[in-house]
Design a protein around this motif. Structure first.
Motif, mmCIF file in Angstrom:
data_model
loop_
_atom_site.group_PDB
_atom_site.id
_atom_site.type_symbol
_atom_site.label_atom_id
_atom_site.label_comp_id
_atom_site.label_asym_id
_atom_site.label_seq_id
_atom_site.Cartn_x
_atom_site.Cartn_y
_atom_site.Cartn_z
ATOM 1 N N ARG A 174 -18.402 10.901 -7.364
ATOM 2 C CA ARG A 174 -17.144 11.655 -7.323
ATOM 3 C C ARG A 174 -16.103 10.996 -6.408
ATOM 4 N NH1 ARG A 174 -17.437 16.811 -9.394
ATOM 5 N NH2 ARG A 174 -19.506 17.465 -10.017
ATOM 6 N N ALA A 175 -16.562 10.041 -5.605
ATOM 7 C CA ALA A 175 -15.643 9.378 -4.667
ATOM 8 C C ALA A 175 -14.804 8.332 -5.394
ATOM 9 C CB ALA A 175 -16.456 8.712 -3.564
ATOM 10 N N ARG A 176 -13.741 7.856 -4.729
ATOM 11 C CA ARG A 176 -12.923 6.786 -5.299
ATOM 12 C C ARG A 176 -13.043 5.555 -4.406
ATOM 13 N NH1 ARG A 176 -9.310 7.354 -9.379
ATOM 14 N NH2 ARG A 176 -8.050 5.511 -9.690
ATOM 15 N N PHE A 177 -13.141 4.410 -5.026
ATOM 16 C CA PHE A 177 -13.320 3.156 -4.293
ATOM 17 C C PHE A 177 -12.040 2.323 -4.394
ATOM 18 C CE2 PHE A 177 -17.922 3.262 -3.528
ATOM 19 C CZ PHE A 177 -18.264 4.339 -4.323
ATOM 20 N N TYR A 178 -11.629 1.784 -3.245
ATOM 21 C CA TYR A 178 -10.437 0.941 -3.212
ATOM 22 C C TYR A 178 -10.782 -0.340 -2.461
ATOM 23 C CZ TYR A 178 -8.010 5.465 -3.728
ATOM 24 O OH TYR A 178 -7.585 6.700 -4.134
ATOM 25 N N VAL A 179 -9.943 -1.335 -2.626
ATOM 26 C CA VAL A 179 -10.034 -2.506 -1.740
ATOM 27 C C VAL A 179 -8.854 -2.396 -0.786
ATOM 28 C CG1 VAL A 179 -9.945 -5.009 -1.587
ATOM 29 C CG2 VAL A 179 -11.158 -3.929 -3.480
ATOM 30 N N THR A 180 -9.152 -2.454 0.510
ATOM 31 C CA THR A 180 -8.070 -2.382 1.508
ATOM 32 C C THR A 180 -8.199 -3.571 2.462
ATOM 33 O OG1 THR A 180 -9.283 -1.167 3.212
ATOM 34 C CG2 THR A 180 -8.201 0.152 1.511
ATOM 35 N N LEU A 181 -7.176 -3.723 3.304
ATOM 36 C CA LEU A 181 -7.285 -4.742 4.352
ATOM 37 C C LEU A 181 -8.404 -4.327 5.295
ATOM 38 C CD1 LEU A 181 -3.640 -5.603 5.430
ATOM 39 C CD2 LEU A 181 -5.031 -6.648 3.662
ATOM 40 N N ARG A 182 -9.078 -5.316 5.899
ATOM 41 C CA ARG A 182 -10.148 -4.972 6.843
ATOM 42 C C ARG A 182 -9.583 -4.931 8.274
ATOM 43 N NH1 ARG A 182 -15.898 -5.285 6.767
ATOM 44 N NH2 ARG A 182 -15.804 -5.940 4.602
ATOM 45 N N GLY A 183 -8.760 -5.905 8.560
ATOM 46 C CA GLY A 183 -8.202 -5.980 9.921
ATOM 47 C C GLY A 183 -6.824 -5.359 9.977
ATOM 48 N N GLU A 184 -6.413 -5.003 11.189
ATOM 49 C CA GLU A 184 -5.098 -4.370 11.349
ATOM 50 C C GLU A 184 -3.973 -5.372 11.112
ATOM 51 O OE1 GLU A 184 -4.926 -2.748 15.234
ATOM 52 O OE2 GLU A 184 -6.788 -1.654 14.941
ATOM 53 N N LEU A 185 -2.836 -4.842 10.725
ATOM 54 C CA LEU A 185 -1.648 -5.684 10.564
ATOM 55 C C LEU A 185 -0.903 -5.744 11.883
ATOM 56 C CD1 LEU A 185 -0.175 -4.198 7.271
ATOM 57 C CD2 LEU A 185 -0.988 -6.519 7.536
ATOM 58 N N THR A 186 -0.247 -6.853 12.132
ATOM 59 C CA THR A 186 0.651 -6.885 13.294
ATOM 60 C C THR A 186 2.021 -6.434 12.789
ATOM 61 O OG1 THR A 186 1.392 -9.111 12.836
ATOM 62 C CG2 THR A 186 -0.573 -8.897 14.226
ATOM 63 N N PRO A 187 2.903 -6.015 13.690
ATOM 64 C CA PRO A 187 4.231 -5.581 13.224
ATOM 65 C C PRO A 187 4.933 -6.647 12.385
ATOM 66 C CG PRO A 187 3.902 -4.961 15.501
ATOM 67 C CD PRO A 187 2.724 -5.804 15.127
ATOM 68 N N LYS A 188 4.755 -7.909 12.759
ATOM 69 C CA LYS A 188 5.425 -8.965 11.984
ATOM 70 C C LYS A 188 4.840 -9.063 10.580
ATOM 71 C CE LYS A 188 7.347 -11.804 15.566
ATOM 72 N NZ LYS A 188 7.181 -12.932 16.454
ATOM 73 N N GLU A 189 3.515 -8.873 10.488
ATOM 74 C CA GLU A 189 2.878 -8.944 9.165
ATOM 75 C C GLU A 189 3.321 -7.792 8.264
ATOM 76 O OE1 GLU A 189 -1.307 -11.199 10.293
ATOM 77 O OE2 GLU A 189 -1.141 -9.027 10.476
#
Lengths: 192, 275
Positions: free
Chosen positions: A64-79
């Motif tokens: 019943r869950a939904r699977f996504y691909v997301t970033l693993r690490g945090e973004l920096t403000p510039k990114e």
């Protein structure tokens, strides 16, 4: 399957993975998650109705869950600028989400507009909220109440957001290198 | 005698005030902890032996029912406060107002992991699309012009419209209520776990009747008389009647569930092949 968008949403439901890969699909997802590490990506599982199981999820819960691909690490403000978000819009989104969380997941649109209106020009407030709704971060109902929507549940760690917000004082120096002017010149192409 | 009547009147007024308070709490206009449950139970206990008329007993049970809702709300409140997500809303609002745009972005980036998705066309889908295009008949062939005969303008009667089934012979709400009763009876008779297969309910001897039943079933669901349970993996759809119409369903956010009722499916259902 995980990367492509179907019916307006990216990602895939567990039962769709089971249909395509068989009942052992959670293992395949695990292997994929491991593989994606090197690309700084990960497979994110969002359980139905935000009910993350306490222990190991059952196959039924995963289906019943939904699977996504997301970033693993945090973004920096510039990114964040590189992926097409203006600082105004991103700050507005952060405020709207935090405000709705503080109101136990539901807030009148008028109130959110008021909070955003303190720092954003009036004409932009409505446009921004509509945009957050269009992207799937927020949803509204016929009574003009705003709620968090699927994209917030997939992308935002609500607990971490609240903790970071409460400790925001200590973070001032880390983010001060982002100048408003330099980040204003990039916007999502579809919005311009 | 007079004093007993006066006591009853006072008791009734007290219970009505309690109900009003409970309704205000249920509507989230009053803090659930403003109501002292122990005090309310004492009042209910005090007056219960005096009630002998059905309406008085009804009022008493209404208080208990509302009290149960308030206790549920109190328990939800405690649960939320005990989760790590709970923060004083005023403190949070204060933080949001005080934070600069840069700070807010910095905070958000610490908790935000955007979804990654692809929007590119791949060769496989391109090939599929070309194959589809090859098979697609020209519009002229797909939508041939209909030869509509010219007829003179005339008037019609209610009987004629009934005969042509443009109008129903019963008020729609009555028809819906009787359809709902039929669903409840069928579920009792043939269903399990308070539900039955959707097709077993809408399926009829003729295709036309099946479509009509599917049409009515869609209104049962929209108006809160019944709900659908879908098991996506097995592709099974069940219909489940509510004991009482759920009027709140129309004020909630709803989703549309398209269910095709095709002639082929109907034939399969008739042959018992639609699983």
């Amino acid at each position: 399957m995980l990367f492509y968008r179907r019916h307006q949403k990216p990602g895939v439901k567990g039962w769709e993975l089971q249909k395509a890969l068989g009942a052992d699909y959670p293992k395949v997802v695990e292997v994929l998650d491991d593989y994606l590490k090197s690309l700084d990506l990960m497979v994110k599982t969002v359980f139905e109705e935000e009910k993350t199981p306490a222990g190991k999820p059952s196959l039924e819960e995963l289906n019943r869950a939904r699977f996504y691909v997301t970033l693993r690490g945090e973004l920096t403000p510039k990114e964040s600028k590189m992926i097409g978000w203006r600082i105004d819009d991103l700050a507005g989104l952060a405020v709207a989400i935090s405000y709705i969380i503080s109101k136990r997941g539901q807030a009148p649109r008028k109130d959110v507009e008021e909070v955003l209106g303190e720092k954003l020009p009036g004409w932009k407030v409505g446009i921004n909220i509509d945009r957050y709704i269009r992207y799937g971060y927020l949803q509204d109902d016929e009574n003009d109440q705003l709620y968090l929507n699927w994209r917030t549940r997939a992308e935002v760690d609500e607990k971490a957001l609240i903790n970071l917000l409460l400790n925001a004082e200590t973070q001032k120096s880390e983010t001060s290198d982002v100048s408003e002017e330099e980040s204003k010149d990039v916007a999502r192409p579809e919005d311009e | 005698m007079e004093s007993k009547k006066a006591q009853k009147k006072i008791g009734t007024e007290k219970l009505q005030r309690i109900i009003e308070m409970c309704i205000a709490i249920e509507n989230h206009t009053v803090d659930p902890f403003l109501l002292n449950v122990d005090d309310v139970i004492k009042v209910v206990q005090e007056y219960f032996p005096r009630w002998d008329k059905p309406e008085e007993l009804n009022l008493d049970s209404e208080v208990i029912s509302h009290l149960a809702s308030v206790i549920k709300l109190q328990s939800e409140w405690v649960k939320h406060r005990s989760t790590s997500l709970y923060t004083d809303p005023f403190l949070l609002e204060e933080k949001i107002t005080q934070a600069t745009k840069d700070e807010m972005v910095g905070v958000f980036l610490g908790a935000w992991l955007p979804v990654v998705e692809l929007e590119q066309l791949n060769l496989h889908s391109f090939e599929e699309a070309l194959r589809y295009w090859e098979r697609l008949l020209p519009l002229k062939e797909r939508w041939p012009e209909l030869a509509v005969p010219e007829v003179a303008i005339g008037t019609t009667s209610r009987d004629e419209l009934l005969r042509q089934r443009v109008l129903g012979d019963r008020v729609f709400s009555d028809e819906l209520e009787s359809f709902w009763r039929e669903l409840k009876d069928k579920v009792k008779e043939k269903g399990a776990g308070g539900k039955m297969r959707y097709w077993d309910f809408i399926g009829a001897d003729t295709y036309e009747e099946t479509v009509e039943r599917a049409f009515l079933a869609s209104f049962l669901i929209t108006y809160g008389y019944a709900t659908l349970e879908i098991i996506p993996l097995e592709e099974e759809v069940f219909i489940k009647p509510f004991a009482k119409p759920n009027t709140q369903i129309q004020t909630q956010q709803s989703v549309s569930i398209p269910i095709a009722v095709t002639y082929d499916d109907w034939q399969k259902w008739k042959r018992g092949e639609l699983d």
